[in-house]
Design a protein around this motif. Structure first.
Motif, PDB file in Angstrom:
ATOM      1  N   LYS A   1       0.829  -1.204   0.000  1.00 68.25           N
ATOM      2  CA  LYS A   1       0.000   0.000   0.000  1.00 68.25           C
ATOM      3  C   LYS A   1       0.869   1.261   0.000  1.00 68.25           C
ATOM      4  CE  LYS A   1      -3.655   2.261   2.689  1.00 68.25           C
ATOM      5  NZ  LYS A   1      -4.422   2.230   3.946  1.00 68.25           N
ATOM      6  N   THR A   2       1.931   1.223   0.798  1.00 69.91           N
ATOM      7  CA  THR A   2       2.849   2.370   0.834  1.00 69.91           C
ATOM      8  C   THR A   2       3.464   2.602  -0.542  1.00 69.91           C
ATOM      9  OG1 THR A   2       3.363   1.793   3.130  1.00 69.91           O
ATOM     10  CG2 THR A   2       4.861   3.321   2.025  1.00 69.91           C
ATOM     11  N   ALA A   3       3.856   1.509  -1.192  1.00 68.92           N
ATOM     12  CA  ALA A   3       4.452   1.627  -2.528  1.00 68.92           C
ATOM     13  C   ALA A   3       3.451   2.173  -3.540  1.00 68.92           C
ATOM     14  CB  ALA A   3       4.967   0.257  -2.973  1.00 68.92           C
ATOM     15  N   LYS A   4       2.220   1.692  -3.469  1.00 71.70           N
ATOM     16  CA  LYS A   4       1.198   2.159  -4.413  1.00 71.70           C
ATOM     17  C   LYS A   4       0.904   3.646  -4.209  1.00 71.70           C
ATOM     18  CE  LYS A   4      -1.161  -2.232  -5.273  1.00 71.70           C
ATOM     19  NZ  LYS A   4      -2.352  -3.066  -4.967  1.00 71.70           N
ATOM     20  N   ASN A   5       0.969   4.101  -2.967  1.00 72.71           N
ATOM     21  CA  ASN A   5       0.761   5.528  -2.704  1.00 72.71           C
ATOM     22  C   ASN A   5       1.849   6.394  -3.336  1.00 72.71           C
ATOM     23  OD1 ASN A   5      -1.546   4.999  -1.238  1.00 72.71           O
ATOM     24  ND2 ASN A   5      -0.513   5.025   0.752  1.00 72.71           N
ATOM     25  N   LEU A   6       2.993   5.752  -3.596  1.00 74.79           N
ATOM     26  CA  LEU A   6       4.095   6.471  -4.245  1.00 74.79           C
ATOM     27  C   LEU A   6       4.038   6.359  -5.764  1.00 74.79           C
ATOM     28  CD1 LEU A   6       6.882   5.306  -1.793  1.00 74.79           C
ATOM     29  CD2 LEU A   6       6.126   7.659  -2.103  1.00 74.79           C
ATOM     30  N   GLY A   7       3.056   5.620  -6.257  1.00 74.60           N
ATOM     31  CA  GLY A   7       2.872   5.556  -7.708  1.00 74.60           C
ATOM     32  C   GLY A   7       2.908   4.172  -8.295  1.00 74.60           C
ATOM     33  N   SER A   8       3.531   3.182  -7.613  1.00 70.95           N
ATOM     34  CA  SER A   8       3.612   1.847  -8.207  1.00 70.95           C
ATOM     35  C   SER A   8       3.973   0.812  -7.146  1.00 70.95           C
ATOM     36  CB  SER A   8       4.671   1.809  -9.314  1.00 70.95           C
ATOM     37  OG  SER A   8       4.877   0.492  -9.748  1.00 70.95           O
ATOM     38  N   ALA A   9       3.393  -0.370  -7.292  1.00 67.73           N
ATOM     39  CA  ALA A   9       3.717  -1.474  -6.385  1.00 67.73           C
ATOM     40  C   ALA A   9       5.169  -1.914  -6.517  1.00 67.73           C
ATOM     41  CB  ALA A   9       2.793  -2.653  -6.668  1.00 67.73           C
TER      42      ALA A   9
END
Length: 561
Positions: A112-120
């Motif tokens: 989730k943290t990675a997705k909030n930065l734009g990508s898994a």
């Protein structure tokens, strides 16, 4: 300070990237770091894991139980259950864990943290930041490692942001009460090296100029590493259409005066055997690096084993001299590879370097000032007009010339031949030629490496191992703290240095540790010296012995009368 971190993820999730980043960061932050990986033979759909051991002294053993376990996929828990002790702290997303481990489980949503930065895709770097925060690694160190790893500045910047997010994810959470004891390593000239890099750098130090290969796990890492060094070190790395071509190309290179070697694994070597026999008859030097994996046939292509000793010991048709080495650790691999080249060149014979999958992917920081160098010697002569390539000599070694250097004619012949290299079927001469070749084994034996002994002067029990089992066996014995037990580790398996016999004879109980079914090295000792093993501790699952596992098995073996 001594902590083991295990990262478990689906194939293709990039756990190797985390391993590389974290290991470099620990090394730069003045910790000792050891890492290794196990992985399935598929690109996607399997589960892989990486073990990273970080400590304030040189701990090179492969520990079973994790202090920190990171699960990046739902199947990871099943895969890593044998790495969990009652003290293991588990980090993963909530639905990856079962109630059984609730008391030692902490929820972290890397994805989730990675997705909030734009990508898994940034989940790996988030994890890197999270681990760095636990161990208080300086952010500047980590940022520089990221910049060196990701060459594109935009990609590097996004990963730095992911790293910072991961760092804060731990620091700002209630988990920050987890405070490992931090002790740093005494500063030395440490270099982070893997087993495959140690073999490669040993070959470069031996003045090797040509590597021929056909890809086969786990040996290919040597070729990949050296292919990236072609411009820096004036070496040619060539992938051929098959193993037969690869080995014959290496023989051709040596015939022309160039130090060369092949890198392969068991199945690939089986295809090379006819070429190896040609090297035996023509007395052309040859170095074979063989990284072992479980077999027969395809077996377990990405797993580890010590089951190819018999293959190289008895391979190819006919009798001819050979030398077999098996480095015990990364520092030893650097020296042993040089020794293998020197013996092959001097005695115009075949030298083997036996490693395995575990050894190839093992990585730790080494004190580079402790590396041993063997100056490459020139054994090639300028030939006179009446040159005899296969001159009969007392020690079996005929002076080796190469085409175009001198006035002599150089003939290499796969048939039996006379001193000039011309075909013969003369009965007396055929006998003399074979005896000349085999006399070289005495010289090779006279220069064989002594086995390393660790332990008390007077001992009752002797544990014997070779190759990549050394560090784990040594640490297991240290944990047992016995004053009646010694450890004997061989780096040269054939011909044997007879100094080891003195230790073998003294033992009241002889225990061999091997990663194969039949105890191939124990059987070789029996054949050479007539000494039988009292207890064989062996594993043949394709997985390396853990330190804790060996400690338990050795304890049982030592207690039994």
């Amino acid at each position: 300070m001594d902590y083991t971190i295990v990262l478990t993820a689906a194939a293709g999730q990039g756990v190797e990237t985390v391993e590389a980043l974290v290991s470099k960061a620990f090394k730069e932050a003045s910790f000792f770091v050891f890492s290794d990986k196990e992985y399935m033979s598929r690109v996607r759909g399997g589960v892989n894991s990486t073990t990273i051991r970080v400590s304030s002294k040189e701990n090179k053993g492969y520990k079973q139980f994790a202090d920190f376990l990171f699960l990046f996929t739902k199947n990871a828990l099943d895969h890593s259950k044998n790495r969990i002790s009652k003290d293991t702290i588990i980090f993963s997303e909530e639905d990856f864990i079962t109630d059984e481990y609730n008391s030692q489980f902490f929820t972290v949503d890397f994805l989730k943290t990675a997705k909030n930065l734009g990508s898994a895709i940034f989940a790996n770097t988030v994890a890197f930041g999270f681990i760095s925060s636990i161990f208080e690694i300086n952010a500047d160190i980590a940022h520089n490692i990221i910049k060196n790893h990701f060459k594109d500045p935009d990609v590097a910047q996004k990963n730095i942001e992911a790293y910072n997010a991961g760092y804060n994810l731990f620091k700002d959470s209630s988990y920050s009460k987890i405070k490992p004891q931090i002790d740093y390593l005494t500063p030395k000239k440490y270099a982070l090296l893997s087993g495959s890099q140690a073999v490669s750098l040993g070959a470069l130090s031996s003045n090797a100029k040509f590597l021929s290969f056909y890809p086969m796990s786990p040996s290919t890492d040597v070729a990949i590493f050296l292919a990236h060094q072609m411009d820096k070190f004036d070496i040619v790395v060539e992938q051929f259409e098959d193993e037969i071509s690869a080995v014959n190309a290496a023989i051709g290179a040596w015939f022309g005066g160039v130090r060369a070697f092949v890198t392969t694994s068991g199945g690939g070597y089986a295809l090379m055997e006819e070429g190896v026999s040609l090297a035996g008859m023509t007395e052309t030097p040859l170095v074979v690096h063989l990284a072992q994996r479980p077999s027969p046939a395809t077996g377990l292509p990405t797993r580890t084993s010590q089951s190819d000793l018999n293959l190289v010991l008895y391979s190819s048709h006919g009798d001819f001299p050979r030398a077999i080495f098996s480095p015990r650790n990364i520092e030893d691999a650097f020296f042993v590879t040089q020794k293998a080249f020197d013996i092959a060149d001097k005695y115009q014979c075949v030298s083997y370097i036996l490693t395995d999958q575990y050894f190839m992917s093992m990585m730790y920081n080494i004190d580079s000032t402790q590396l041993e160098f063997l100056e490459p010697k020139n054994y090639i002569i300028q030939t006179p007009q009446d040159y005899k390539r296969y001159e009969l000599t007392q020690n079996g070694i005929s002076k080796r010339g190469i085409p175009g250097f001198g006035d002599g004619i150089i003939v290499a012949n796969g048939n039996e031949h006379d001193e000039y290299g011309d075909i013969t079927e003369d009965e007396t001469l055929s006998k003399l030629m074979l005896e000349k070749r085999m006399r070289k084994i005495d010289g090779i034996k006279s220069e064989s490496l002594k086995p390393m002994y660790i332990g008390p002067q007077i001992f009752k029990n002797l544990v014997v191992c070779y190759g990549s089992l050394y560090e784990n066996t040594k640490e297991a014995l240290e944990l047992l703290k016995r004053d009646d037990t010694g450890l004997l580790c061989y780096s040269q398996l054939y011909p044997l240095n007879d100094e080891g016999l003195n230790y073998l004879k003294k033992a009241q109980k002889l225990i061999f540790v091997e990663q194969n079914f039949s105890g191939q090295f124990a059987n070789l000792i029996w054949k050479e010296y007539g000494i039988k093993v009292d207890k064989l501790i062996n594993k043949y699952t394709g997985r390396q012995f853990f330190v804790e596992e060996l400690k338990e098995k050795l304890e049982m073996a030592l207690e039994v009368r």
